[in-house]
Scaffold this active site. Structure first.
Site, mmCIF file in Angstrom:
data_model
loop_
_atom_site.group_PDB
_atom_site.id
_atom_site.type_symbol
_atom_site.label_atom_id
_atom_site.label_comp_id
_atom_site.label_asym_id
_atom_site.label_seq_id
_atom_site.Cartn_x
_atom_site.Cartn_y
_atom_site.Cartn_z
ATOM 1 C CB ILE A 570 -0.967 0.045 1.212
ATOM 2 C CG1 ILE A 570 -0.201 -0.215 2.512
ATOM 3 C CG2 ILE A 570 -2.124 -0.904 1.012
ATOM 4 C CD1 ILE A 570 -1.036 0.024 3.749
ATOM 5 N N GLY A 573 8.045 3.508 2.185
ATOM 6 C CA GLY A 573 8.679 4.533 2.994
ATOM 7 C C GLY A 573 10.171 4.474 2.762
ATOM 8 C CE LYS A 595 6.501 2.437 8.536
ATOM 9 N NZ LYS A 595 7.152 3.530 9.249
ATOM 10 C CG ASP A 688 9.856 13.767 10.016
ATOM 11 O OD1 ASP A 688 9.617 14.808 9.380
ATOM 12 O OD2 ASP A 688 10.090 12.675 9.470
HETATM 13 P P1 AMP Z 1 6.002 5.362 6.163
HETATM 14 O O1 AMP Z 1 7.167 4.524 5.784
HETATM 15 O O2 AMP Z 1 5.558 5.152 7.560
HETATM 16 O O3 AMP Z 1 6.195 6.792 5.817
HETATM 17 O O4 AMP Z 1 4.769 4.848 5.277
HETATM 18 C C1 AMP Z 1 4.713 4.984 3.880
HETATM 19 C C2 AMP Z 1 3.269 5.018 3.420
HETATM 20 O O5 AMP Z 1 2.617 3.797 3.745
HETATM 21 C C3 AMP Z 1 2.436 6.096 4.118
HETATM 22 O O6 AMP Z 1 2.536 7.310 3.462
HETATM 23 C C4 AMP Z 1 1.041 5.522 4.058
HETATM 24 O O7 AMP Z 1 0.455 5.795 2.820
HETATM 25 C C5 AMP Z 1 1.287 4.031 4.144
HETATM 26 N N1 AMP Z 1 1.109 3.571 5.541
HETATM 27 C C6 AMP Z 1 2.045 3.516 6.511
HETATM 28 N N2 AMP Z 1 1.526 3.025 7.651
HETATM 29 C C7 AMP Z 1 0.228 2.778 7.410
HETATM 30 C C8 AMP Z 1 -0.858 2.288 8.210
HETATM 31 N N3 AMP Z 1 -0.689 1.957 9.489
HETATM 32 N N4 AMP Z 1 -2.059 2.162 7.631
HETATM 33 C C9 AMP Z 1 -2.229 2.506 6.332
HETATM 34 N N5 AMP Z 1 -1.263 2.985 5.539
HETATM 35 C C10 AMP Z 1 -0.044 3.121 6.054
#
Ligand code: AMP
Length: 934
Positions: A570, A573, A595, A688
């Site tokens: 989805i 990061g 993640k 951040d």
């Molecule tokens: P991050 O690495 O935490 O910045 O996550 C990258 C992208 O994944 C975010 O911009 C969200 O679109 C998606 N994402 C991260 N964590 C979640 C979550 N708990 N539920 C849904 N989408 C998520």
């Protein structure tokens, strides 16, 4: 399409194109414009006026009649005549009518619709627009095609020529200004032309050349009387007459006369420059790169160079000494022409203070102390030395209530070492209690706990040295030695690292071979192992907090990989992909986000990655993302959190532009504020906070996430964390955190203000496409983001309060939540939109405009000095102080005579000051009268 000539109700001829094939299916009727030259525009707007008949008003057309039409465009470098084809056109939008007419309206004035669509980016020499009818009863009455531009303008004595706006709705076009006649560039003047054709964010300025005075955007030749403008400058030089030149060229420059530009004494007129600005440091191990911008006041000369002063501060910033001779300056330490410098060969783990001073040809003549920009840093990489403590000893007398630990410092400390004491107290009834304490020096004492104490000691880890723990021993009653362990030498560690890297490489290679199909960074094969109960990693209660990035997983629970079923990717990061999946728990399956650390990670990356989970695991709040657990078995590294259906806040708002009520937006912000209040109450600084790091669930509940950069502070709520390296999200970060890396809850409040702006601007990028450097300088100059369109005044005021330069003046998160709650309870308060300064055009104006509006907590910080600076009359600070004008309230009551009585004799300056006073008065009367801070 029929071309029809009619007359309107006033019998004026109107020309329309009409189509009304509502009875026949599959209509595809095109109407194209002639070729329109682009004329330099990068984005054009099409305004269409049309009428459309309601299908329900026509019997027997159900299924074939449509109430929309499509708008298309085609770019081309030349007029293609009749040879264009439908397939070449790109769709702009499907257009529906706000008002359709019925049979009853026929013969009377039909309801006219006006729709505007942006078309771009355009790059070819011209374009066509086309309408596609798919079965509507439609008449196009007019099509107006236009583009927007920012008009010519003089600001800060720089002339800006007309500028065509950028290619998309959020881009800004940077335009350089030219100094007006008889003025000189002080700091490169530029402004940004917004997509709406408005000038934004003036930066830099020109100043009138000597002998000229600023009057209404021009420099007029008014000779400054002796002893005033010139005298003030000359006052910086050694007193008395000065002689320059030799032999017959020798000239005596009178001290109290203003030298005309033709006089050789003219070169003596300028003074030394002010300090350089925007000094930024970036630490890389034991070297640091310093960058800065030229001084705002070059002292009237162009021969500026820079000198660097390096000071080493082993104990505290107050006790510094000159840096050793081994320190290397690249290209050199003094007479630097460019505004950057690399300093290498510094000691590891050492505090340094760097002073950058600007000098010009007359600096040495000035008796005044030189002004410098200062930055303090701490180096962060251990050299090839062993930073582990050696022997340690604990002392505690029978029946005593304190324990002392003594240890020997490492033989090669390589700078200041901080030690960590890890202990836990064995309390038979209630289990273990423990925590981390960090100290500098070689001894530590603390109040003796109730039960037996199990201490263990290490030098605090750094990126290059993990600092091993001495083995712990149980300490009861009398002093017990707790080890004679000597940490491994550097070479051994290197060997261990090499071995680890090789093994990791082999394992990764093996995994790659095994994983034919990749599922979010790990193989499905791992999901098939036996189900295991979830459990806390070490049974510790999450009531003490660890420094992130250290011991890792104390507050996380290990999840067996087989419990997770991954369904789709989805997002992605920095550290890897984010997947949607289900977590099997007894009796149900919870939706989760997983993640996964990307393949090929180093041990350090893995530790940093998991440390985020360790931080998250300590929180329990409805507005903080909830950690379900981690998967760390073998080489797996995954963080499992609750799933947030709507993803990150910025993207969510961008895809739902304009679709929420203000109350819904405030509700979202209230959630973020409550999450941040919880974090700040715990002493956590996020560092951040940005809309991209806030997640939104299916009920629009916002939760703070991304704890990769957060740090815990000591108990003091005003404590600030100083960091030395790493990336900083400039647009979201408070100026003091950018300049000095001092992060605190108050700097998080600044970021919250930016999140507020992002939310009300539906995910617009703060400061649009300005460069980071320009963002830093404009914020430094007092510019603040204007209220987004339709933003209630009260919310913009809260943003401005969060962006108070003085962090002590910013509201706390608890106050922010209370303010938002009050606004939610009283929706009337959100009715007034911020229109007074919708786009503050100049930093100077912005400051007087916004701060004077004041009203919110801590907004009333504008001093007489600030105001004078903002209108570039700072030179009269002392005059005002001497006249007893200590507040803007007093200034507001001044008249021309009062200004003259202060000794301000220049007509132009008097006018400027009186004009600004008048503007402030007007602003106040157009709001709600003088604010309490005046
Ligand atoms: P991050 O690495 O935490 O910045 O996550 C990258 C992208 O994944 C975010 O911009 C969200 O679109 C998606 N994402 C991260 N964590 C979640 C979550 N708990 N539920 C849904 N989408 C998520």
């Amino acid at each position: 399409w029929d071309s029809i000539n009619e007359v309107d109700e006033s019998f004026r001829p109107i020309h329309t194109y009409q189509v009304c094939n509502v009875m026949s299916p599959n209509q595809n009727n095109w109407l194209r414009t002639s070729w329109v030259p682009r004329d330099g525009a990068r984005r054009v707007y099409a305004e269409i006026k049309f009428t459309l008949r309601d299908c329900n008003s026509m019997p027997g057309v159900l299924g074939t009649c449509k109430e929309t039409f499509n708008l298309y465009y085609l770019e081309s470098d030349r007029d293609l005549g009749a040879s264009t084809q439908e397939s070449q056109f790109l769709k702009i939008d499907t257009i529906a009518a706000d008002e359709s007419f019925t049979g009853a309206d026929l013969g009377v004035r039909r309801k006219l619709n006006t729709e505007v669509r942006g078309v771009g980016p355009l790059s070819k020499r011209g374009f066509y627009l086309a309408f596609q009818d798919i079965g509507a009863c439609l008449a196009i009455l007019s099509l107006r095609i236009y583009y927007k531009k920012c008009p010519t303008m003089v600001r800060n004595l720089a002339a800006f020529s007309e500028a065509v706006t950028g290619a998309d709705s959020s881009s800004l076009v940077e335009v350089r200004g030219q100094c007006v006649r008889h003025s000189e560039e002080r700091d490169t003047p530029k402004m940004y032309c917004s997509a709406e054709g408005e000038w934004l964010v003036p930066i830099g300025k020109c100043v009138c050349s000597a002998g000229y005075e600023e009057r209404q955007d021009a420099c007029v030749g008014e000779r400054a009387p002796c002893g005033l403008a010139g005298g003030l400058r000359r006052g910086r030089l050694p007193g008395g007459p000065v002689r320059i030149g030799t032999g017959s060229d020798r000239v005596r420059c009178p001290y109290n006369k203003y030298p005309p530009p033709s006089s050789p004494c003219y070169s003596l007129r300028p003074g030394p420059p002010s300090a350089p600005v925007n000094l930024i440091s970036s630490v890389n191990g034991t070297s640091v790169t310093l960058e800065w911008a030229p001084p705002l006041d070059p002292g009237g000369r162009s021969d500026i160079t820079y000198n660097a002063v390096c000071r080493r501060c082993p104990w505290a910033l107050g006790h510094c000494e000159k840096c050793g001779s081994g320190t290397r300056f690249v290209p050199q330490q003094t007479s630097l022409v460019q505004a950057s410098l690399l300093v290498a060969n510094l000691l590891a783990h050492m505090n340094y203070s760097f002073w950058i001073e600007a000098v010009n040809g007359v600096s040495d003549l000035s008796p005044e102390p030189r002004q410098a920009a200062v930055v303090n840093i701490t180096t962060n990489q251990a050299g090839p030395a062993d930073a582990s403590p050696t022997k340690s000893q604990s002392r505690s007398g029978p029946g005593q209530t304190s324990v002392s630990l003594l240890w020997q410092e490492p033989e090669q400390p390589n700078g200041i070492i901080r030690y960590e004491i890890k202990y836990y107290e064995e309390v038979p009834a209630s289990g273990r209690r423990g925590g981390w304490r960090t100290r500098a020096g070689g001894a530590l004492g603390w109040t003796r706990p109730r039960g037996p104490l199990v201490p263990s000691l290490r030098a605090a880890p750094s990126p290059a040295s993990r600092g091993l723990f001495l083995p712990s021993g149980s300490l009861q009653g009398g002093g017990a030695r707790i080890g004679g362990f000597k940490g491994p030498r550097y070479d051994t560690r290197t060997i261990v690292w090499i071995c680890l890297t090789l093994i990791t490489g082999l394992v990764v290679l093996l995994l790659l071979l095994i994983c034919k199909k990749r599922h979010c960074g790990y193989s499905k094969a791992f999901q098939d192992s036996d189900e295991e109960k979830m459990h806390y990693q070490n049974g510790q209660e999450p009531h003490t907090y660890e420094e992130p990035g250290r011991a890792g997983r104390s507050f996380t629970r290990e999840i067996e990989a087989s419990r997770i079923h991954i369904e789709k990717i989805i997002g992605s990061g920095e550290s890897g992909e984010v997947c949607y999946g289900r977590l099997r728990v007894p009796g149900q399956q919870d939706a989760v986000a997983i993640k996964a650390l990307k393949a090929g990670y180093t041990e350090r990356q893995r530790r940093d990655f998991l440390s985020e989970a360790s931080i998250m695991g300590q929180f329990d709040h409805p507005n903080i993302i909830r950690l379900e657990g981690v998967v760390t078995r073998g080489r797996l590294a995954m963080i499992v959190t609750e799933y947030m259906e709507n993803g990150s806040l910025d993207a969510f708002l961008r895809t739902h532009d304009g679709q929420f009520t203000i109350m819904q937006l405030v509700g979202m912000l209230r959630g973020v504020g409550a999450g941040m209040r919880y974090l700040s109450d715990l002493g956590y600084v996020h560092r951040d906070l940005a809309a991209r790091n806030v997640l939104v669930d299916g009920n629009l509940v916002c939760k703070v996430s991304d704890f990769g950069l957060s740090r815990v502070l000591e108990d003091d709520p005003d404590a600030a964390y100083t960091t030395t390296g790493g990336k900083i999200p400039i647009r979201w970060t408070a100026p003091e955190a950018i300049a000095f890396r001092t992060f605190s809850s108050a700097s998080d409040v600044w970021s919250f203000g930016v999140v507020m702006w992002e939310v009300l601007a539906y995910g617009e990028r703060p400061y649009w496409n300005m460069t980071n450097r320009d963002v830093i300088s404009s914020v430094e100059e007092g510019y603040r983001l204007p209220a987004p369109m339709g933003c209630p005044r009260a919310l913009h005021q809260l943003m401005l309060d969060c962006w108070h330069k003085d962090r002590a003046q910013r509201p706390r998160f608890s106050q922010i939540v209370s303010i938002l709650d009050a606004l939610i309870r009283n929706p009337e308060s959100l009715r007034t939109t911020a229109t007074l300064c919708p786009r503050c055009p100049a930093p100077a104006f912005a400051r007087s405009c916004f701060d004077l509006r004041g009203g919110g907590a801590g907004s009333g910080g504008l001093t007489v000095g600030d105001w004078l600076d903002s209108i570039r009359m700072g030179r009269y600070r002392d005059h005002f102080a001497a006249g007893g004008y200590s507040s803007l309230g007093m200034v507001l009551r001044m008249n021309a005579q009062d200004v003259r009585a202060l000794g301000i004799t220049l007509m132009g300056h008097q006018k400027k000051i009186l004009g600004s006073i008048q503007t402030m008065r007007a602003q106040l009367t157009s709001t709600q009268g003088p604010r309490r801070h005046l």
